[in-house]
Scaffold this motif. Sequence first.
Motif, mmCIF file in Angstrom:
data_model
loop_
_atom_site.group_PDB
_atom_site.id
_atom_site.type_symbol
_atom_site.label_atom_id
_atom_site.label_comp_id
_atom_site.label_asym_id
_atom_site.label_seq_id
_atom_site.Cartn_x
_atom_site.Cartn_y
_atom_site.Cartn_z
ATOM 1 N N ARG A 69 0.843 -1.193 0.000
ATOM 2 C CA ARG A 69 0.000 0.000 0.000
ATOM 3 C C ARG A 69 0.878 1.243 0.000
ATOM 4 N N LEU A 70 0.488 2.223 -0.800
ATOM 5 C CA LEU A 70 1.203 3.494 -0.889
ATOM 6 C C LEU A 70 0.197 4.619 -0.739
ATOM 7 N N LEU A 71 0.465 5.561 0.177
ATOM 8 C CA LEU A 71 -0.381 6.740 0.377
ATOM 9 C C LEU A 71 0.508 7.968 0.330
ATOM 10 N N LEU A 72 0.243 8.839 -0.638
ATOM 11 C CA LEU A 72 0.946 10.114 -0.748
ATOM 12 C C LEU A 72 -0.061 11.227 -0.507
ATOM 13 N N THR A 73 0.240 12.123 0.445
ATOM 14 C CA THR A 73 -0.638 13.248 0.766
ATOM 15 C C THR A 73 0.176 14.533 0.695
ATOM 16 N N THR A 97 -2.973 5.448 -3.255
ATOM 17 C CA THR A 97 -3.832 6.615 -3.065
ATOM 18 C C THR A 97 -2.974 7.866 -3.052
ATOM 19 N N LEU A 98 -3.349 8.849 -3.855
ATOM 20 C CA LEU A 98 -2.702 10.152 -3.850
ATOM 21 C C LEU A 98 -3.761 11.192 -3.528
ATOM 22 N N VAL A 99 -3.499 12.037 -2.518
ATOM 23 C CA VAL A 99 -4.428 13.065 -2.076
ATOM 24 C C VAL A 99 -3.708 14.407 -2.070
ATOM 25 N N ASN A 100 -4.314 15.421 -2.696
ATOM 26 C CA ASN A 100 -3.716 16.763 -2.744
ATOM 27 C C ASN A 100 -2.262 16.714 -3.178
ATOM 28 N N SER A 101 -1.977 15.914 -4.164
ATOM 29 C CA SER A 101 -0.610 15.731 -4.636
ATOM 30 C C SER A 101 -0.505 16.125 -6.099
ATOM 31 N N HIS A 114 5.371 -0.430 -23.433
ATOM 32 C CA HIS A 114 5.556 0.497 -22.330
ATOM 33 C C HIS A 114 4.657 1.714 -22.477
ATOM 34 N N GLY A 115 4.324 2.341 -21.354
ATOM 35 C CA GLY A 115 3.495 3.540 -21.364
ATOM 36 C C GLY A 115 3.420 4.168 -19.984
ATOM 37 N N GLY A 116 2.695 5.258 -19.892
ATOM 38 C CA GLY A 116 2.512 5.926 -18.610
ATOM 39 C C GLY A 116 3.645 6.870 -18.267
ATOM 40 N N GLY A 117 3.630 8.063 -18.846
ATOM 41 C CA GLY A 117 4.663 9.043 -18.513
ATOM 42 C C GLY A 117 4.600 9.439 -17.047
ATOM 43 N N GLY A 118 3.380 9.675 -16.537
ATOM 44 C CA GLY A 118 3.210 10.018 -15.123
ATOM 45 C C GLY A 118 3.058 8.783 -14.266
ATOM 46 N N ILE A 119 2.025 7.959 -14.575
ATOM 47 C CA ILE A 119 1.723 6.759 -13.777
ATOM 48 C C ILE A 119 1.377 5.610 -14.716
ATOM 49 N N ARG A 120 1.928 4.432 -14.449
ATOM 50 C CA ARG A 120 1.505 3.209 -15.132
ATOM 51 C C ARG A 120 0.910 2.284 -14.076
ATOM 52 N N ILE A 121 -0.303 1.791 -14.336
ATOM 53 C CA ILE A 121 -1.016 0.923 -13.414
ATOM 54 C C ILE A 121 -1.220 -0.430 -14.082
ATOM 55 N N ASN A 122 -0.863 -1.497 -13.376
ATOM 56 C CA ASN A 122 -1.023 -2.826 -13.958
ATOM 57 C C ASN A 122 -2.162 -3.624 -13.328
ATOM 58 N N SER A 123 -2.225 -3.722 -12.001
ATOM 59 C CA SER A 123 -3.262 -4.528 -11.359
ATOM 60 C C SER A 123 -3.502 -4.066 -9.929
ATOM 61 N N GLY A 124 -4.756 -3.763 -9.580
ATOM 62 C CA GLY A 124 -5.066 -3.327 -8.224
ATOM 63 C C GLY A 124 -6.056 -2.179 -8.210
ATOM 64 N N ALA A 125 -5.823 -1.182 -7.343
ATOM 65 C CA ALA A 125 -6.727 -0.035 -7.229
ATOM 66 C C ALA A 125 -5.934 1.255 -7.053
ATOM 67 N N LEU A 126 -6.318 2.264 -7.829
ATOM 68 C CA LEU A 126 -5.680 3.579 -7.755
ATOM 69 C C LEU A 126 -6.746 4.615 -7.467
ATOM 70 N N THR A 129 -7.242 11.858 -5.557
ATOM 71 C CA THR A 129 -8.172 12.853 -5.038
ATOM 72 C C THR A 129 -7.490 14.210 -4.994
ATOM 73 N N ALA A 130 -8.071 15.200 -5.684
ATOM 74 C CA ALA A 130 -7.503 16.546 -5.755
ATOM 75 C C ALA A 130 -6.027 16.481 -6.121
ATOM 76 N N THR A 131 -5.725 15.669 -7.110
ATOM 77 C CA THR A 131 -4.343 15.447 -7.536
ATOM 78 C C THR A 131 -4.200 15.813 -9.004
ATOM 79 N N ALA A 132 -3.115 16.485 -9.339
ATOM 80 C CA ALA A 132 -2.858 16.919 -10.714
ATOM 81 C C ALA A 132 -1.912 15.956 -11.416
ATOM 82 N N LEU A 133 -2.252 15.636 -12.673
ATOM 83 C CA LEU A 133 -1.352 14.916 -13.582
ATOM 84 C C LEU A 133 -1.074 15.897 -14.717
ATOM 85 N N ALA A 134 0.130 16.453 -14.766
ATOM 86 C CA ALA A 134 0.393 17.509 -15.738
ATOM 87 C C ALA A 134 1.815 17.466 -16.277
#
Length: 188
Positions: A69-73, A97-101, A114-126, A129-134
């Motif tokens: 588990r990873l939580l970034l706030t 989980t990323l919050v206000n990040s 290959h892919g995902g410049g910001g985030i690559r997700i393979n299996s699970g749950a992402l 919340t109030a998070t920017a991908l830019a």
Amino acid sequence: RFIRPVRVLSLCGDRRIYGNRATANGGGVDLGNSAIVTMTGGAVYGNSTSALSSLYGGGGLRVEGAAPRLLLTGTQVYSNATASSGGGLSVIVGAVTLVNSAVTTNTATGGSNHGGGGIRINSGALTLTATALAGNAVTNSGALGGGGLYVANWTVLVSAGDVTSNTAPMGGGGYPAAGTPAAHGISV
């Protein structure tokens, strides 16, 4: 650089994980096997991985194993790079989980799988919340898409955030290869 077998890691305040290099996976952090990482504030930046043969690189962070588990706030993940997937964050299996990040200006060079410049997700749950991908990018024209987010087979919930100025051969903002995406109150 933090590597396995970290079980619990908690970073608060102005903590920085930066300038680290790995050949294969997790330039800044390689998290696995039931580990729990929480980071409040701080930044993960300027980290990289160099091996193209590693499908799930994770220039800044890589999460993989038996239910980590990873939580970034309030955390900034920026200017990380990988020769494979997930310039900022690569997740093989786990709950993230990323919050206000913010996940910004990360790069995945990548090859055909290959892919995902910001985030690559393979299996699970992402959950974002109030998070920017830019400003994230997949730079190889033969690579898969998802400048901001590449979803292979995940449940993804994005709530109240911005997905802007990401670039890729396919799906600059995001590329859902499979999975269950849901978005609420975001601007794209």
